[in-house]
Design a protein around this motif. Structure first.
Motif, PDB file in Angstrom:
ATOM      1  N   GLN A 130     -26.119   9.236 -26.813  1.00 13.99           N
ATOM      2  CA  GLN A 130     -25.863  10.595 -26.337  1.00 13.99           C
ATOM      3  C   GLN A 130     -27.004  11.536 -26.759  1.00 13.99           C
ATOM      4  O   GLN A 130     -27.469  12.347 -25.969  1.00 13.99           O
ATOM      5  N   LEU A 131     -27.453  11.410 -27.990  1.00 16.89           N
ATOM      6  CA  LEU A 131     -28.553  12.254 -28.462  1.00 16.89           C
ATOM      7  C   LEU A 131     -29.853  11.954 -27.710  1.00 16.89           C
ATOM      8  O   LEU A 131     -30.636  12.859 -27.437  1.00 16.89           O
ATOM      9  N   ALA A 132     -30.065  10.696 -27.366  1.00 14.50           N
ATOM     10  CA  ALA A 132     -31.279  10.321 -26.637  1.00 14.50           C
ATOM     11  C   ALA A 132     -31.354  11.027 -25.289  1.00 14.50           C
ATOM     12  O   ALA A 132     -32.456  11.263 -24.773  1.00 14.50           O
ATOM     13  N   GLN A 133     -30.208  11.421 -24.737  1.00 17.51           N
ATOM     14  CA  GLN A 133     -30.178  12.104 -23.443  1.00 17.51           C
ATOM     15  C   GLN A 133     -30.856  13.474 -23.511  1.00 17.51           C
ATOM     16  O   GLN A 133     -31.217  14.033 -22.478  1.00 17.51           O
ATOM     17  N   ALA A 134     -31.056  14.006 -24.710  1.00 26.83           N
ATOM     18  CA  ALA A 134     -31.719  15.307 -24.872  1.00 26.83           C
ATOM     19  C   ALA A 134     -33.231  15.213 -24.672  1.00 26.83           C
ATOM     20  O   ALA A 134     -33.916  16.227 -24.634  1.00 26.83           O
ATOM     21  N   PHE A 135     -33.738  13.986 -24.551  1.00 30.75           N
ATOM     22  CA  PHE A 135     -35.169  13.760 -24.398  1.00 30.75           C
ATOM     23  C   PHE A 135     -35.460  13.153 -23.032  1.00 30.75           C
ATOM     24  O   PHE A 135     -34.801  12.201 -22.627  1.00 30.75           O
ATOM     25  N   GLU A 136     -36.440  13.720 -22.352  1.00 26.76           N
ATOM     26  CA  GLU A 136     -36.816  13.250 -21.013  1.00 26.76           C
ATOM     27  C   GLU A 136     -37.629  11.965 -21.117  1.00 26.76           C
ATOM     28  O   GLU A 136     -38.619  11.926 -21.854  1.00 26.76           O
ATOM     29  N   PRO A 137     -37.241  10.920 -20.374  1.00 30.36           N
ATOM     30  CA  PRO A 137     -38.072   9.709 -20.353  1.00 30.36           C
ATOM     31  C   PRO A 137     -39.480  10.053 -19.847  1.00 30.36           C
ATOM     32  O   PRO A 137     -39.643  10.850 -18.924  1.00 30.36           O
ATOM     33  N   GLY A 138     -40.479   9.488 -20.505  1.00 28.95           N
ATOM     34  CA  GLY A 138     -41.853   9.708 -20.092  1.00 28.95           C
ATOM     35  C   GLY A 138     -42.527  10.910 -20.726  1.00 28.95           C
ATOM     36  O   GLY A 138     -43.737  11.071 -20.631  1.00 28.95           O
ATOM     37  N   GLN A 139     -41.763  11.761 -21.384  1.00 31.00           N
ATOM     38  CA  GLN A 139     -42.345  12.934 -22.039  1.00 31.00           C
ATOM     39  C   GLN A 139     -42.605  12.618 -23.506  1.00 31.00           C
ATOM     40  O   GLN A 139     -41.803  11.961 -24.165  1.00 31.00           O
ATOM     41  N   VAL A 140     -43.727  13.107 -24.016  1.00 32.68           N
ATOM     42  CA  VAL A 140     -44.093  12.917 -25.423  1.00 32.68           C
ATOM     43  C   VAL A 140     -43.814  14.221 -26.159  1.00 32.68           C
ATOM     44  O   VAL A 140     -44.138  15.301 -25.672  1.00 32.68           O
ATOM     45  N   TYR A 141     -43.177  14.115 -27.331  1.00 33.75           N
ATOM     46  CA  TYR A 141     -42.765  15.281 -28.108  1.00 33.75           C
ATOM     47  C   TYR A 141     -43.429  15.257 -29.481  1.00 33.75           C
ATOM     48  O   TYR A 141     -43.421  14.229 -30.154  1.00 33.75           O
ATOM     49  N   PRO A 142     -43.962  16.383 -29.942  1.00 32.72           N
ATOM     50  CA  PRO A 142     -44.422  16.451 -31.332  1.00 32.72           C
ATOM     51  C   PRO A 142     -43.189  16.424 -32.251  1.00 32.72           C
ATOM     52  O   PRO A 142     -42.089  16.815 -31.850  1.00 32.72           O
ATOM     53  N   GLU A 143     -43.382  15.968 -33.460  1.00 33.77           N
ATOM     54  CA  GLU A 143     -42.259  15.839 -34.399  1.00 33.77           C
ATOM     55  C   GLU A 143     -41.508  17.158 -34.568  1.00 33.77           C
ATOM     56  O   GLU A 143     -40.284  17.166 -34.655  1.00 33.77           O
ATOM     57  N   ARG A 144     -42.223  18.257 -34.598  1.00 28.09           N
ATOM     58  CA  ARG A 144     -41.592  19.572 -34.761  1.00 28.09           C
ATOM     59  C   ARG A 144     -40.571  19.820 -33.654  1.00 28.09           C
ATOM     60  O   ARG A 144     -39.473  20.302 -33.905  1.00 28.09           O
ATOM     61  N   GLU A 145     -40.926  19.480 -32.418  1.00 25.59           N
ATOM     62  CA  GLU A 145     -40.013  19.695 -31.296  1.00 25.59           C
ATOM     63  C   GLU A 145     -38.815  18.744 -31.356  1.00 25.59           C
ATOM     64  O   GLU A 145     -37.690  19.130 -31.037  1.00 25.59           O
ATOM     65  N   VAL A 146     -39.051  17.514 -31.777  1.00 28.80           N
ATOM     66  CA  VAL A 146     -37.950  16.565 -31.966  1.00 28.80           C
ATOM     67  C   VAL A 146     -36.964  17.130 -32.987  1.00 28.80           C
ATOM     68  O   VAL A 146     -35.751  17.107 -32.776  1.00 28.80           O
ATOM     69  N   ASN A 147     -37.495  17.670 -34.078  1.00 24.79           N
ATOM     70  CA  ASN A 147     -36.644  18.263 -35.109  1.00 24.79           C
ATOM     71  C   ASN A 147     -35.837  19.430 -34.560  1.00 24.79           C
ATOM     72  O   ASN A 147     -34.647  19.573 -34.868  1.00 24.79           O
ATOM     73  N   GLU A 148     -36.476  20.273 -33.755  1.00 22.12           N
ATOM     74  CA  GLU A 148     -35.768  21.421 -33.170  1.00 22.12           C
ATOM     75  C   GLU A 148     -34.647  20.965 -32.247  1.00 22.12           C
ATOM     76  O   GLU A 148     -33.537  21.502 -32.302  1.00 22.12           O
TER      77      GLU A 148
END
Length: 98
Positions: A42-60
């Motif tokens: 369920q949490l993984a759904q908050a991230f778009e496949p194919g998009q790269v996120y900096p750690e700061r944004e993942v934390n947010e």
């Protein structure tokens, strides 16, 4: 690290209702592995496949769900829902709506 593939199960909806509040925040991190995988998917759904996120944004993003975003980030990585390299993360598993 292998990618997490996810096959929805009939009782996933009940697990999600049990662990997420009406506001969408995670009430507690499940200790049972199977239930933890449901929550991580369920949490993984908050991230778009194919998009790269900096750690700061993942934390947010994860901080919107639970105060212990570092544990959630680690679990997502350890279970193959996310991959990382050089402080950058991307979604590598979980269910995808088609």
């Amino acid at each position: 690290m292998t990618r997490a593939t996810w096959q929805p199960r009939p009782d996933d909806a009940e697990t999600l209702r049990r662990f997420f509040g009406k506001d969408g925040r995670l009430l507690t991190i499940p200790s049972k592995h199977v239930k933890k995988l449901v929550v991580l998917n369920q949490l993984a759904q908050a991230f778009e496949p194919g998009q790269v996120y900096p750690e700061r944004e993942v934390n947010e993003i994860l901080g919107r769900f639970h105060d212990d975003y570092a544990a959630l980030r680690r679990y997502l990585y350890e279970e193959g829902f996310m991959m990382r390299e050089g402080g950058r993360y991307w979604r590598a598993g979980g269910s995808v709506d088609t």
